[in-house]
Design an enzyme around this catalytic site. Structure first.
Site, PDB file in Angstrom:
ATOM      1  N   GLY A  46       1.065  -0.967  -0.074  1.00 35.22           N
ATOM      2  CA  GLY A  46       0.414  -0.001  -0.153  1.00 35.22           C
ATOM      3  C   GLY A  46       0.547   1.623  -0.284  1.00 35.22           C
ATOM      4  N   LEU A  73       0.382  -0.518   7.976  1.00 36.27           N
ATOM      5  CA  LEU A  73       1.226  -0.057   6.132  1.00 36.27           C
ATOM      6  C   LEU A  73       2.395   1.013   5.966  1.00 36.27           C
ATOM      7  CD1 LEU A  73      -2.593   1.267   5.264  1.00 36.27           C
ATOM      8  CD2 LEU A  73      -1.048  -0.278   4.096  1.00 36.27           C
ATOM      9  N   CYS A 130      -8.070  -1.302   4.884  1.00 32.69           N
ATOM     10  CA  CYS A 130      -7.537  -2.119   6.339  1.00 32.69           C
ATOM     11  C   CYS A 130      -7.298  -1.636   7.371  1.00 32.69           C
ATOM     12  CB  CYS A 130      -5.777  -0.575   5.565  1.00 32.69           C
ATOM     13  SG  CYS A 130      -4.866  -1.317   7.141  1.00 32.69           S
ATOM     14  N   LYS A 165     -10.604  -2.617  -3.310  1.00 32.76           N
ATOM     15  CA  LYS A 165     -10.255  -3.708  -2.519  1.00 32.76           C
ATOM     16  C   LYS A 165     -11.181  -3.421  -1.619  1.00 32.76           C
ATOM     17  CE  LYS A 165      -6.863  -6.838  -0.506  1.00 32.76           C
ATOM     18  NZ  LYS A 165      -5.034  -6.942  -0.228  1.00 32.76           N
ATOM     19  N   GLY A 217      -4.641 -15.893   5.389  1.00 30.20           N
ATOM     20  CA  GLY A 217      -4.177 -17.378   5.525  1.00 30.20           C
ATOM     21  C   GLY A 217      -5.341 -18.128   5.424  1.00 30.20           C
ATOM     22  N   GLY A 244      -6.375 -16.597   1.798  1.00 32.30           N
ATOM     23  CA  GLY A 244      -5.669 -18.439   2.143  1.00 32.30           C
ATOM     24  C   GLY A 244      -5.626 -19.077   1.074  1.00 32.30           C
TER      25      GLY A 244
END
Ligand code: FMN
Length: 305
Positions: A46, A73, A130, A165, A217, A244
């Site tokens: 980012g 970040l 975020c 996102k 993950g 993941g």
């Protein structure tokens, strides 16, 4: 020969495998491990208007089948990315996407304007999700109106393919997905990390310095696949799925659920060649199952009623 190429609106990729923001540095760190040109693309860490140090340690923790992070970040800033990182990636035959972060809408716009037209840059991914910073980030991603406003402002600031996102830390991801689509996003990336925490029971203190962090993950994969499927059925713009992914079977879950491309994140820390391996595994899967193109599989999930 199977055709691995995909298109996400104006963004054309030679194969559907990218590396996820924050898990692959600026790409250059992984040059010793494999040919970056074997990937469909990479997404930068980012980028903010000015360099950031991020949060103090402890800022990562292992969890069952995943990890928590609160990096905050840390990044070199957009100017250093443009002068020091991007030119070294130009000779690779793959797409470089810049992940963009701001504390205010004006900062998002500032970074997008600087990136607009940069040689060798294929697109922008807005990180409005975020969970590890005090200002910005998830504050935009959780509120459809704020998300629409920052997306529309960045849309005006750049002619590059614009991906938004999405955060999974919402009640219904379809609302924020539609808000981003209506405001002019070319495609959506999903998902960012889930807010979580871990506690050291001997010290009776949080493991992470900032108490909570973002969970990533394999632990999050079924949640992320479900959100991909929900979003695929709610919007018309293409999707980039993640959460993941470690191998072709994981990636195919996202593709069948509706993702046109996928990103590999936490798996890069375990196996640095993960994303390159995935390209080969996907090719093998398509050949073995008699498909000519990966595009045949996108959103092809059969749901019997
Ligand atoms: C250490 C770390 C740093 C991350 N930094 C960013 C970032 O700068 N921008 C962003 O949009 N996502 C960031 N992410 C989220 C990942 O790009 C990805 O959305 C998430 O980890 C889920 O994918 P995974 O389970 O494959 O890791 C970060 C994730 C991790 C683990």
């Amino acid at each position: 020969m199977v055709d691995l190429s995909v298109e996400l609106g104006p963004l054309k990729l030679k194969n559907p495998v990218l590396t996820a923001s924050g898990t692959f540095g600026y790409g250059l760190e992984f040059e010793p491990f494999f040919d970056l040109g074997s990937l469909g693309g990479i997404v930068s860490k980012g980028l903010s208007p000015r360099p950031r140090h991020g949060n103090p340690p402890q800022r990562i923790a292992e969890t069952p089948a995943g990890m928590l992070n609160t990096i905050g970040l840390q990044n070199v800033g957009v100017d250093a990315f443009l002068s020091e990182k991007l030119p070294k990636l130009e000779h690779y035959d793959m797409a470089v996407l810049a992940n963009v972060f701001g504390e205010t809408e004006a900062e998002y716009v500032e970074v997008c304007k600087k990136l607009d037209g940069a040689p060798g840059l294929a697109g922008i991914e807005l990180n409005v999700s975020c969970p590890n910073v005090e200002c910005g980030g998830i504050a935009f991603g959780n509120d459809p109106r704020a998300l629409a406003s920052v997306t529309a402002a960045c849309r005006k600031a750049t002619g590059l393919p614009l991906l938004v996102k999405l955060s999974p830390n919402v009640t219904d991801i379809r609302e924020t997905a539609r808000a981003a689509e209506d405001a002019g996003a070319d495609a959506l990336s999903l998902v960012n990390t889930f807010v979580g925490m871990a506690i050291d029971v001997e010290a009776r203190r949080p493991v992470l310095n900032r108490v909570s962090g973002g969970l990533s993950g394999p632990a999050i994969r079924p949640l992320a696949v479900h959100m991909t499927w929900q979003t695929y059925n709610a919007v018309k713009i293409p999707l980039m799925g993640m959460g993941g992914i470690t191998c072709a079977r994981d990636a195919l879950e996202f593709i069948l659920a509706g993702a046109s491309a996928v990103q590999v994140g936490t798996s890069n820390f375990v196996t640095p060649t993960s994303a390159a391996d995935l390209v080969n595994e996907l090719r093998d899967y398509l050949e073995q199952h008699g498909f000519e193109s990966v595009r045949e599989l996108v959103g092809s999930l059969q749901v019997e009623s």
